[in-house]
Design an enzyme around this catalytic site. Sequence first.
Site, PDB file in Angstrom:
ATOM      1  N   ARG A  89      13.294  -1.671  -1.370  1.00 35.13           N
ATOM      2  CA  ARG A  89      14.921  -1.367  -1.311  1.00 35.13           C
ATOM      3  C   ARG A  89      15.202   0.214  -0.943  1.00 35.13           C
ATOM      4  O   ARG A  89      15.781   0.715  -0.159  1.00 35.13           O
ATOM      5  CB  ARG A  89      15.527  -1.436  -2.656  1.00 35.13           C
ATOM      6  CG  ARG A  89      16.973  -1.198  -2.449  1.00 35.13           C
ATOM      7  CD  ARG A  89      17.615  -1.390  -3.820  1.00 35.13           C
ATOM      8  NE  ARG A  89      17.945  -2.772  -4.115  1.00 35.13           N
ATOM      9  CZ  ARG A  89      17.832  -3.206  -5.547  1.00 35.13           C
ATOM     10  NH1 ARG A  89      17.603  -2.200  -6.668  1.00 35.13           N
ATOM     11  NH2 ARG A  89      18.018  -4.300  -5.837  1.00 35.13           N
ATOM     12  N   TYR A  90      14.101   1.112  -1.511  1.00 38.07           N
ATOM     13  CA  TYR A  90      14.188   2.418  -1.149  1.00 38.07           C
ATOM     14  C   TYR A  90      13.071   2.785  -0.345  1.00 38.07           C
ATOM     15  O   TYR A  90      11.826   2.298  -0.425  1.00 38.07           O
ATOM     16  CB  TYR A  90      14.262   3.292  -2.398  1.00 38.07           C
ATOM     17  CG  TYR A  90      15.294   2.864  -3.465  1.00 38.07           C
ATOM     18  CD1 TYR A  90      16.541   3.122  -3.330  1.00 38.07           C
ATOM     19  CD2 TYR A  90      14.844   1.977  -4.571  1.00 38.07           C
ATOM     20  CE1 TYR A  90      17.453   2.698  -4.258  1.00 38.07           C
ATOM     21  CE2 TYR A  90      15.812   1.505  -5.579  1.00 38.07           C
ATOM     22  CZ  TYR A  90      17.181   2.058  -5.322  1.00 38.07           C
ATOM     23  OH  TYR A  90      18.037   1.517  -6.406  1.00 38.07           O
ATOM     24  N   ARG A  93       9.619   4.110  -2.509  1.00 39.30           N
ATOM     25  CA  ARG A  93       8.903   3.353  -3.326  1.00 39.30           C
ATOM     26  C   ARG A  93       9.355   1.838  -3.430  1.00 39.30           C
ATOM     27  O   ARG A  93      10.194   1.522  -2.550  1.00 39.30           O
ATOM     28  CB  ARG A  93       9.586   3.777  -5.025  1.00 39.30           C
ATOM     29  CG  ARG A  93      10.996   3.381  -5.039  1.00 39.30           C
ATOM     30  CD  ARG A  93      11.457   4.743  -5.985  1.00 39.30           C
ATOM     31  NE  ARG A  93      12.534   5.313  -5.103  1.00 39.30           N
ATOM     32  CZ  ARG A  93      13.800   5.558  -5.421  1.00 39.30           C
ATOM     33  NH1 ARG A  93      14.061   5.503  -6.652  1.00 39.30           N
ATOM     34  NH2 ARG A  93      14.566   6.122  -4.555  1.00 39.30           N
ATOM     35  N   CYS A 102       6.063 -13.213 -18.788  1.00 37.56           N
ATOM     36  CA  CYS A 102       6.501 -12.120 -19.701  1.00 37.56           C
ATOM     37  C   CYS A 102       6.145 -12.629 -21.054  1.00 37.56           C
ATOM     38  O   CYS A 102       6.193 -13.773 -21.482  1.00 37.56           O
ATOM     39  CB  CYS A 102       8.120 -11.945 -19.758  1.00 37.56           C
ATOM     40  SG  CYS A 102       8.803 -11.718 -17.937  1.00 37.56           S
ATOM     41  N   CYS A 106      13.933 -12.827 -22.023  1.00 37.41           N
ATOM     42  CA  CYS A 106      15.176 -12.234 -22.670  1.00 37.41           C
ATOM     43  C   CYS A 106      16.290 -12.966 -22.097  1.00 37.41           C
ATOM     44  O   CYS A 106      16.049 -13.279 -20.748  1.00 37.41           O
ATOM     45  CB  CYS A 106      15.325 -10.797 -21.867  1.00 37.41           C
ATOM     46  SG  CYS A 106      13.788  -9.937 -22.315  1.00 37.41           S
ATOM     47  N   CYS A 109      18.232 -11.812 -18.792  1.00 39.86           N
ATOM     48  CA  CYS A 109      17.186 -11.425 -17.763  1.00 39.86           C
ATOM     49  C   CYS A 109      17.865 -11.297 -16.587  1.00 39.86           C
ATOM     50  O   CYS A 109      18.361 -12.685 -16.173  1.00 39.86           O
ATOM     51  CB  CYS A 109      15.756 -11.923 -17.982  1.00 39.86           C
ATOM     52  SG  CYS A 109      14.878 -11.499 -16.461  1.00 39.86           S
ATOM     53  N   ARG A 111      16.309 -11.462 -13.693  1.00 41.82           N
ATOM     54  CA  ARG A 111      15.365 -12.489 -12.892  1.00 41.82           C
ATOM     55  C   ARG A 111      14.996 -13.732 -13.618  1.00 41.82           C
ATOM     56  O   ARG A 111      13.972 -14.356 -13.316  1.00 41.82           O
ATOM     57  CB  ARG A 111      14.295 -11.503 -12.659  1.00 41.82           C
ATOM     58  CG  ARG A 111      13.921 -10.353 -11.588  1.00 41.82           C
ATOM     59  CD  ARG A 111      12.786 -10.067 -11.298  1.00 41.82           C
ATOM     60  NE  ARG A 111      12.783  -8.719 -10.629  1.00 41.82           N
ATOM     61  CZ  ARG A 111      12.199  -7.713 -11.162  1.00 41.82           C
ATOM     62  NH1 ARG A 111      11.499  -7.623 -12.012  1.00 41.82           N
ATOM     63  NH2 ARG A 111      12.491  -6.504 -10.638  1.00 41.82           N
ATOM     64  N   ASP A 269      23.221  -6.728 -15.653  1.00 40.74           N
ATOM     65  CA  ASP A 269      23.553  -7.395 -14.325  1.00 40.74           C
ATOM     66  C   ASP A 269      24.105  -9.031 -14.621  1.00 40.74           C
ATOM     67  O   ASP A 269      23.696  -9.406 -15.543  1.00 40.74           O
ATOM     68  CB  ASP A 269      21.985  -7.549 -13.646  1.00 40.74           C
ATOM     69  CG  ASP A 269      21.398  -6.381 -13.312  1.00 40.74           C
ATOM     70  OD1 ASP A 269      22.316  -5.283 -12.850  1.00 40.74           O
ATOM     71  OD2 ASP A 269      20.337  -6.084 -13.396  1.00 40.74           O
ATOM     72  N   ASP A 306      23.299  -1.523 -11.240  1.00 38.91           N
ATOM     73  CA  ASP A 306      22.572  -1.882  -9.957  1.00 38.91           C
ATOM     74  C   ASP A 306      23.641  -2.744  -9.199  1.00 38.91           C
ATOM     75  O   ASP A 306      24.038  -3.868  -9.727  1.00 38.91           O
ATOM     76  CB  ASP A 306      21.336  -2.876 -10.199  1.00 38.91           C
ATOM     77  CG  ASP A 306      20.236  -2.737  -9.177  1.00 38.91           C
ATOM     78  OD1 ASP A 306      20.631  -2.850  -8.031  1.00 38.91           O
ATOM     79  OD2 ASP A 306      19.306  -2.475  -9.650  1.00 38.91           O
ATOM     80  N   LYS A 313      20.499   1.196  -7.427  1.00 41.18           N
ATOM     81  CA  LYS A 313      21.173   1.786  -8.785  1.00 41.18           C
ATOM     82  C   LYS A 313      21.836   3.121  -8.434  1.00 41.18           C
ATOM     83  O   LYS A 313      21.416   3.670  -7.748  1.00 41.18           O
ATOM     84  CB  LYS A 313      19.979   2.052  -9.748  1.00 41.18           C
ATOM     85  CG  LYS A 313      19.245   0.833 -10.184  1.00 41.18           C
ATOM     86  CD  LYS A 313      18.093   1.237 -11.155  1.00 41.18           C
ATOM     87  CE  LYS A 313      16.631   0.607 -11.165  1.00 41.18           C
ATOM     88  NZ  LYS A 313      16.451  -0.134  -9.929  1.00 41.18           N
TER      89      LYS A 313
HETATM   90  C1  LIG Z   1      14.847  -0.043  -9.862  1.00 39.80           C
HETATM   91  C2  LIG Z   1      14.278  -0.641  -8.449  1.00 39.80           C
HETATM   92  C3  LIG Z   1      13.371   0.865  -8.282  1.00 39.80           C
HETATM   93  C4  LIG Z   1      12.928   1.887  -9.155  1.00 39.80           C
HETATM   94  O1  LIG Z   1      14.062   2.890  -9.016  1.00 39.80           O
HETATM   95  P1  LIG Z   1      14.072   4.163  -9.693  1.00 39.80           P
HETATM   96  O2  LIG Z   1      15.510   4.722  -9.634  1.00 39.80           O
HETATM   97  O3  LIG Z   1      13.035   5.165  -9.163  1.00 39.80           O
HETATM   98  O4  LIG Z   1      13.575   3.970 -11.145  1.00 39.80           O
HETATM   99  C5  LIG Z   1      12.600   0.795  -7.184  1.00 39.80           C
HETATM  100  N1  LIG Z   1      12.834  -0.517  -6.292  1.00 39.80           N
HETATM  101  C6  LIG Z   1      13.756  -1.407  -6.691  1.00 39.80           C
HETATM  102  C7  LIG Z   1      13.888  -2.449  -5.723  1.00 39.80           C
HETATM  103  C8  LIG Z   1      14.455  -1.323  -7.956  1.00 39.80           C
HETATM  104  O5  LIG Z   1      15.198  -2.431  -8.010  1.00 39.80           O
HETATM  105  S1  SF4 Z   2      14.195  -8.639 -18.766  1.00 41.42           S
HETATM  106 FE1  SF4 Z   2      12.989 -10.467 -17.632  1.00 41.42          FE
HETATM  107  S2  SF4 Z   2      11.492  -9.707 -16.526  1.00 41.42           S
HETATM  108 FE2  SF4 Z   2      11.722  -8.141 -18.242  1.00 41.42          FE
HETATM  109  S3  SF4 Z   2      10.685  -8.902 -20.072  1.00 41.42           S
HETATM  110 FE3  SF4 Z   2      12.786  -9.836 -20.060  1.00 41.42          FE
HETATM  111  S4  SF4 Z   2      12.534 -11.659 -19.296  1.00 41.42           S
HETATM  112 FE4  SF4 Z   2      10.868 -10.530 -18.529  1.00 41.42          FE
END
Ligand SMILES: *Cc1c(COP(=O)(O)O)cnc(C)c1O
Ligand code: SF4
Length: 343
Positions: A89-90, A93, A102, A106, A109, A111, A269, A306, A313
């Site tokens: 996304r960025y 990184r 996991c 959670c 979560c 995801r 989220d 996010d 974010k």
């Molecule tokens: C959260 C996230 C990151 C890391 O973001 P930071 O602000 O650097 O902690 C990088 N890529 C994606 C897709 C993310 O959702």
């Molecule tokens: S938030 Fe989602 S990805 Fe993170 S530990 Fe919990 S279940 Fe796993």
Amino acid sequence: MAHLGTIRDVAGLIAAGLVQEAARPALERVGARYAIAVPPAFEALIERADDPIARQVVPHAEELVTAAHERADPIGDERLSPVRGIVHRYPDRVLLKPLLACPIYCRFCFRREQVGPDGGVLSEAELEAAYAWVRARPAIREVILTGGDPLMLSPRRLLAILDALAAIPHVELLRVHTRVPVAMPERMKALAAVLGRDEPVWVVVHANHAREFTPAARVGLGLLRREGVPLLGQSVLLRGVNDSAEALEALFRAMLAAGVKPYYLHQLDAAPGTSRFHVPVAEGRRLLRELRGRVTGLAWPTYVLDIPGGHGKVPIGPDYLDSDAVADPWGGRHALAGGTGAG
Ligand SMILES: *Cc1c(COP(=O)(O)O)cnc(C)c1O
Ligand code: SF4
């Protein structure tokens, strides 16, 4: 109620006294949709059915109800995936998800439609393809291992992944997002040596309640610290878990006492069936404002949202100043006006 292993189904939850028999039919349906895991470290912390630890890991019938605004991929990760396991996304990184298992699942979560004990493990060929993708993009300085939880990998596999990434010349930073230090602290003994490297691997620990920092968790985190691993914390603001100034204060103090610097507090989220955890942004901002002046500045995370649709974010406050002009000790507006050059 001591169990030897992780509880992974509704029968196990009933046997452990964590849910009532009457809830079985609804919870079986929840379990068919979203993975369940309550490891011993978390089970031991649960005092009653709706306490801040139980709420995070024990399934609830309300998970079957998807609110109108809730989305399977609430932050839009999926369409940012150029190759399997990578989310980009960025510019600088990238996320790499080597597996989707996991230590706990959670209930909130983001995801939750993807994570689970089976599936999602990248094959060697898929990992190679992910490394090649990063290798071909010199703008990428940081690889963030997430998932699932990368610390569920065997130490040998984790080491191989860290070695491969560290060997890419333009990758300056490695980061691991994990819940293992609090949820399965017994794993840290074998993992600490793998994470302690010449180039720092930043470990970001996800924890939402002060009680997660048990003596065993603190020992495991201590092993990481002694290996020179920098530790950061991330939390989600959750109704019934940490939705008071007292609970947040205790959480951030517990993190710092374990050598973990609070990094992010996430606004929840909108994943399916998670409404019971929702805390409005205005309330979150009010709670954080209450902490100001009460706890050390080291305890402060950045409160972030996010933005759905892959926008990323953004910090969402709180704002401490009513007006730029009042706050500027130099008397003008220009100093806080964002570098417009006016003056
Ligand atoms: C959260 C996230 C990151 C890391 O973001 P930071 O602000 O650097 O902690 C990088 N890529 C994606 C897709 C993310 O959702
Ligand atoms: S938030 Fe989602 S990805 Fe993170 S530990 Fe919990 S279940 Fe796993």
